[in-house]
Design an enzyme around this catalytic site. Structure first.
Site, mmCIF file in Angstrom:
data_model
loop_
_atom_site.group_PDB
_atom_site.id
_atom_site.type_symbol
_atom_site.label_atom_id
_atom_site.label_comp_id
_atom_site.label_asym_id
_atom_site.label_seq_id
_atom_site.Cartn_x
_atom_site.Cartn_y
_atom_site.Cartn_z
ATOM 1 N N ARG A 12 21.145 20.752 21.634
ATOM 2 C CA ARG A 12 22.070 19.652 21.905
ATOM 3 C C ARG A 12 21.772 18.471 20.982
ATOM 4 O O ARG A 12 22.486 18.231 20.018
ATOM 5 C CB ARG A 12 21.995 19.237 23.391
ATOM 6 N N ASP A 13 20.672 17.777 21.207
ATOM 7 C CA ASP A 13 20.358 16.613 20.377
ATOM 8 C C ASP A 13 19.963 17.040 18.968
ATOM 9 O O ASP A 13 20.293 16.366 17.985
ATOM 10 C CB ASP A 13 19.221 15.810 21.018
ATOM 11 N N GLU A 142 20.745 5.795 28.890
ATOM 12 C CA GLU A 142 20.913 5.619 27.447
ATOM 13 C C GLU A 142 20.554 4.193 27.022
ATOM 14 O O GLU A 142 20.924 3.216 27.667
ATOM 15 C CB GLU A 142 22.367 5.921 27.048
ATOM 16 N N HIS A 205 12.775 9.115 19.821
ATOM 17 C CA HIS A 205 13.366 9.299 18.495
ATOM 18 C C HIS A 205 12.400 8.772 17.446
ATOM 19 O O HIS A 205 11.527 7.952 17.737
ATOM 20 C CB HIS A 205 14.732 8.615 18.404
#
Length: 520
Positions: A12-13, A142, A205
């Site tokens: 997905r990511d 998020e 990230h």
């Protein structure tokens, strides 16, 4: 040790990497590898409502997962869009949604243009609908990292309102990769302390190349789960790479994970192939060079007492240690490679082979273990030959529209001779210059009958080429061989061998004639 969940989001990511798109067959294959072979705890396989192809891929994965008792481990990203995402997920066969909410006030107001209370109610409505469909809910916050920096009261409001809802996991993403390891620890610890009964995942990230460091800090702070991608795939600079995360957790933290280290390299190579994104050669644990010692001092230390080993032994990750060959190689590097080939050399020959490898490295040639037998053979042949004839210097020129031209200095039994010539090619020009000197000396010359240049058998080397030249001298045929990175140099070496063999032959013949004359 407390257990730590690993959720991998390569499908997905990771697929949000620029230029990466997995087809349904590849998605199913990677899903099987992640769950069955690597044994990660969960996988995130898609975003809802992306495309019809994505829907069919999720259907294939969930069908296989249900048949093999993995369905609760397959998750799909869903959006707070009424019932649309949840209906899509339910129809695909998936039974776990990772619901995307807004974890910072800036994102809530700038993107959704809603008040916090409205957003909370939308989330609760989505959870209720998911429950009716039999879908379990995890919640992404998020931009949570920005929320903790600039609107922490909003984050606390969100969690206060949702902590008693039927949410399996609260997932805390550093969406823009802005955190350092101190912030990651502080913010994760603050959530852990305020809500000790909730399950928290951390999603890193890598924009500052701190994803693995932030994972380390988040685990220290008490996170229950970590998100990774194979090879660190992901948007912009990517996500926390699975291999590095596993190595750090196993060697530096007291948490138990289920991932099988030995399968990591195999899965990384398959994902590299499917994604088209090459693994950097120096990428920890899975890069081509990371278990390769280049420095001769290191190889020597390894031979004596494993002095340059650490806990990251290559065998743990389905790899093996190698010793590079190049200009920084010492005898220890070369000895390690020769041992692998079953070759033992005398000390003097070893010095000559080492020098040849260093010379190739200086020319920026990549020398591999496949080159070694040819280098050894070449050195052994040279050491066994007397070389009364030497090419001391030469200059070859090649210009468009003009014949190649050569100038050489040839030493014959200690005397120097100069020759110049042109030819139909560089090697032809070289030979014309040689024969000009031979004509001057009144020496006989052989006839070239065959000329072959090739990569050494096996085709696994680009550092060397072999030149095989067949000659006929006074009715007898023989071959000489040259080895060099440059094919003209290889041919010149083969020719020089020929000149010396003929010289030896003629000398021996002259000595025999003299001996016979004396007898008579």
């Amino acid at each position: 040790m407390r257990s730590l969940e690993i959720m991998d989001t390569t499908l997905r990511d990771g697929e949000q990497t620029s230029g990466v798109s997995f087809n349904s067959e590849e998605k199913l294959g990677v899903a099987k590898l992640l769950l069955q072979s690597l044994k990660v705890d969960r996988i995130e396989v898609a975003s809802a409502r992306v495309s019809e192809g994505e829907f069919k891929a999720v259907q294939r994965i969930t069908k296989w997962a249900e048949e093999n008792n993995y369905l609760d481990k397959v998750e799909v990203l869903g959006f707070i869009d009424g019932t649309a995402s949840l209906d899509w997920i339910h129809a695909s066969g998936a039974r776990v949604v990772n619901l995307l909410s807004k974890g910072s006030l800036k994102h809530l107001q700038g993107q959704l243009k809603k008040a916090p209370g409205q957003h909370v109610q939308d989330i609760k409505d989505a959870i209720a609908y998911a429950n009716n469909l039999g879908i379990k809910v995890n919640l992404y916050l998020e931009d949570w990292s920005n929320g903790m920096i600039s609107s922490r009261e909003y984050v606390w409001y969100l969690l206060d309102e949702l902590q008693h809802e039927n949410i399996q996991r609260f997932m805390l993403p550093d969406t823009l990769g802005i955190l350092n390891q101190v912030q990651a620890f502080d913010y994760c610890y603050a959530c852990r302390e305020r809500y000790p009964k909730l399950h928290f995942d951390f999603h890193a990230h890598n924009d500052y190349d701190l994803a693995v460091a932030n994972v380390y800090s988040s685990v220290l702070a008490g996170m229950n789960g970590i998100h990774t991608t194979v090879n660190g795939l992901g948007e912009r600079a990517g996500n926390a790479p699975l291999a590095s995360v596993v190595g750090v957790i196993n060697d530096h933290l007291t948490r138990k994970i289920n991932v099988d280290e030995n399968k990591i390299n195999r899965v990384s190579r398959i994902v590299e192939t499917f994604s088209g994104i090459r693994i950097p050669t120096n990428k920890p644990l899975v890069g081509e060079n990371v278990f390769t010692q280049t420095c001769g001092v290191h190889a020597d230390g390894d031979s004596k007492d494993d002095l340059y080993f650490n806990r990251l032994m290559p065998e743990r990750f389905g790899r093996e240690r190698k010793y590079a060959l190049g200009k920084t190689s010492g005898k220890a590097n070369i000895k390690k490679n020769l041992e692998e080939l079953g070759i033992t050399l005398e000390e003097e020959t070893m010095k000559l082979v080492t020098q040849r490898v260093i010379e190739l490295g200086d020319k920026k040639e990549v020398v591999t273990i496949d080159d070694l037998p040819y280098i050894v053979s070449d050195v052994l042949n040279q050491t066994m030959e007397e070389m009364p004839i030497q090419v001391k210097h030469y200059s070859l020129s090649l210009s468009k529209g003009m014949r190649p031209f050569v100038s050489i200095n040839l030493e014959v039994k200690g005397k120097m001779y100069e020759g110049t010539s042109s030819g139909d090619g560089q090697y032809d020009a070289f030979m014309n210059a040689i024969w000009g000197i031979y004509d001057e000396l009144g020496k006989d010359r052989p006839i070239l009958t065959d000329y072959l240049v090739r990569i050494p058998p096996g085709g696994k080397t680009d550092a060397l080429v072999e030149a095989f030249i067949t000659w006929n001298y006074k009715g007898k045929e023989f071959k000489t061989r040259g080895l060099d990175p440059d094919q003209i140099e290889a041919a010149i070496k083969a020719t020089l061998r020929m000149l010396n063999l003929i010289e030896q032959h003629d000398n021996a013949h002259s000595e025999q004639l003299a001996e016979n004359k004396n007898k008579n």
